[in-house]
Design a protein around this motif. Sequence first.
Motif, PDB file in Angstrom:
ATOM      1  N   GLU A   1       0.790  -1.076   0.040  1.00 26.18           N
ATOM      2  CA  GLU A   1      -0.066   0.165   0.064  1.00 26.18           C
ATOM      3  C   GLU A   1       0.760   1.396   0.034  1.00 26.18           C
ATOM      4  O   GLU A   1       1.983   1.349   0.522  1.00 26.18           O
ATOM      5  N   PRO A   2       0.347   2.280  -0.800  1.00 26.89           N
ATOM      6  CA  PRO A   2       1.289   3.581  -0.626  1.00 26.89           C
ATOM      7  C   PRO A   2       1.358   4.200   0.533  1.00 26.89           C
ATOM      8  O   PRO A   2       0.353   4.134   1.429  1.00 26.89           O
ATOM      9  N   TYR A   3       2.271   4.865   1.016  1.00 27.96           N
ATOM     10  CA  TYR A   3       2.441   5.590   2.190  1.00 27.96           C
ATOM     11  C   TYR A   3       1.468   6.819   2.111  1.00 27.96           C
ATOM     12  O   TYR A   3       1.785   7.608   1.255  1.00 27.96           O
ATOM     13  N   LYS A   4       0.521   7.122   2.857  1.00 24.91           N
ATOM     14  CA  LYS A   4      -0.112   8.250   2.754  1.00 24.91           C
ATOM     15  C   LYS A   4      -0.089   9.310   3.467  1.00 24.91           C
ATOM     16  O   LYS A   4       0.264   9.428   4.640  1.00 24.91           O
ATOM     17  N   VAL A   5       0.142  10.420   2.726  1.00 21.04           N
ATOM     18  CA  VAL A   5       0.774  11.582   3.120  1.00 21.04           C
ATOM     19  C   VAL A   5      -0.172  12.818   3.099  1.00 21.04           C
ATOM     20  O   VAL A   5      -0.496  13.105   1.836  1.00 21.04           O
ATOM     21  N   ALA A   6      -0.357  13.859   4.114  1.00 23.29           N
ATOM     22  CA  ALA A   6      -1.381  14.680   3.807  1.00 23.29           C
ATOM     23  C   ALA A   6      -0.773  16.121   4.117  1.00 23.29           C
ATOM     24  O   ALA A   6      -0.046  16.161   5.129  1.00 23.29           O
ATOM     25  N   PHE A   7      -1.149  17.102   3.435  1.00 24.56           N
ATOM     26  CA  PHE A   7      -0.610  18.580   3.764  1.00 24.56           C
ATOM     27  C   PHE A   7      -2.034  19.468   4.083  1.00 24.56           C
ATOM     28  O   PHE A   7      -2.830  19.411   3.243  1.00 24.56           O
ATOM     29  N   ILE A   8      -1.698  20.340   5.010  1.00 24.19           N
ATOM     30  CA  ILE A   8      -2.747  21.275   5.304  1.00 24.19           C
ATOM     31  C   ILE A   8      -2.235  22.742   4.927  1.00 24.19           C
ATOM     32  O   ILE A   8      -1.055  22.954   5.466  1.00 24.19           O
TER      33      ILE A   8
END
Length: 365
Positions: free
Chosen positions: A34-41
């Motif tokens: 699974e891809p590593y999930k990264v979020a930006f705010i």
Amino acid sequence: MKKTLIIASALLAALTMFGCAKKAEPVAEPVVAEPYKVAFIYIGVPGDLGWTHEHDVARLELEAALGDKVKTAYMENVPEGPDATRVVRQYAQDGYDMIFATSFGYMDPMAEVAAEFPDVKFVHCSGYKTSDNMSVYFGRIYQARYLAGIVAGRMTKSNIIGYPGAFPIPEVVRGINAFTLGARSVNPKAEVRVVWTNTWYDPVKEREAAVALLDAGADIITQHQDTVEPQKAAQERGKLSIGYDSDMRKFVGDTVLTSPVWNWAPFYIDTVKQGIAGTWKTGSYWEGLSADVVRLAEFSPLVPQEIRDEVSAVKQKIVGGAWDVFSGPIKDNTGKLRVSEGAKMSDEELLSFDWFVEGVVGKVQ
């Protein structure tokens, strides 16, 4: 006939055995990571051509560097406060492995959510609160601001430099002070006038602040704001400017002499790689010119070679560790000696800056 029957029986037995053997060997299913999930705010929009623009450029470089190992998402125009808490929590609930919050006012919301999701990694820009699963990061942009101040100090004719500032917090105060020290190191008559906008991203307010400073006699405008509106206002008046966040000369033109800029991609790529490898640890990242996380953008053709050479020489002193910006003697703008000859401000003092250096016209409200 008997021989034929024997051969047929042997073939049938062989086929039966082959079929049984084939049936007994399960086919292994391919393991798909699974891809590593990264979020930006984001506090603004990538189209601000400034602060958020540079974070988003780095996010795209992260995707390009790690390919299908990573999946990113972002939310723009997130106000600081309760809305930020909701957005951070939603990303955590949605299974994101690492969340970057890119504005100072996201610190407390992120700390609150980090306590609720111990398995998620939270990374906050420009703050100071950390925990087992929350780290902070920033860059010594004040070093690049000092260099830009040298350019402004040499090129101002009115000796008045205008500085729209977002909020009177240590990050902004530190930048104003560094810029002023740079300007006055080559031009003791230069003064930096500050107008607070109390917003990070508001093109109208940023332009209004710049216009007010131009009306007051400023012939160079710089800023701690997120858009190019102050630079545009200066250009329209036939004046010069210095950008911030990104190379604003690309968007406005050669009246932008240079810009202290961010280079976030190496930090983001390295941090996410640590997350994927399971080696990420909490901490505080605060590097400068030597780590290339902050830079001074290319000079406008309007900047003479002798000024470029002067800036280059000072940059080498900083990068080599021989000297840094907040080395004494330094007085505040009331004339009081704050840093003695031979002394140097500590990181703790820089991170809590609440006074202006000599040469700044304005108050830390």
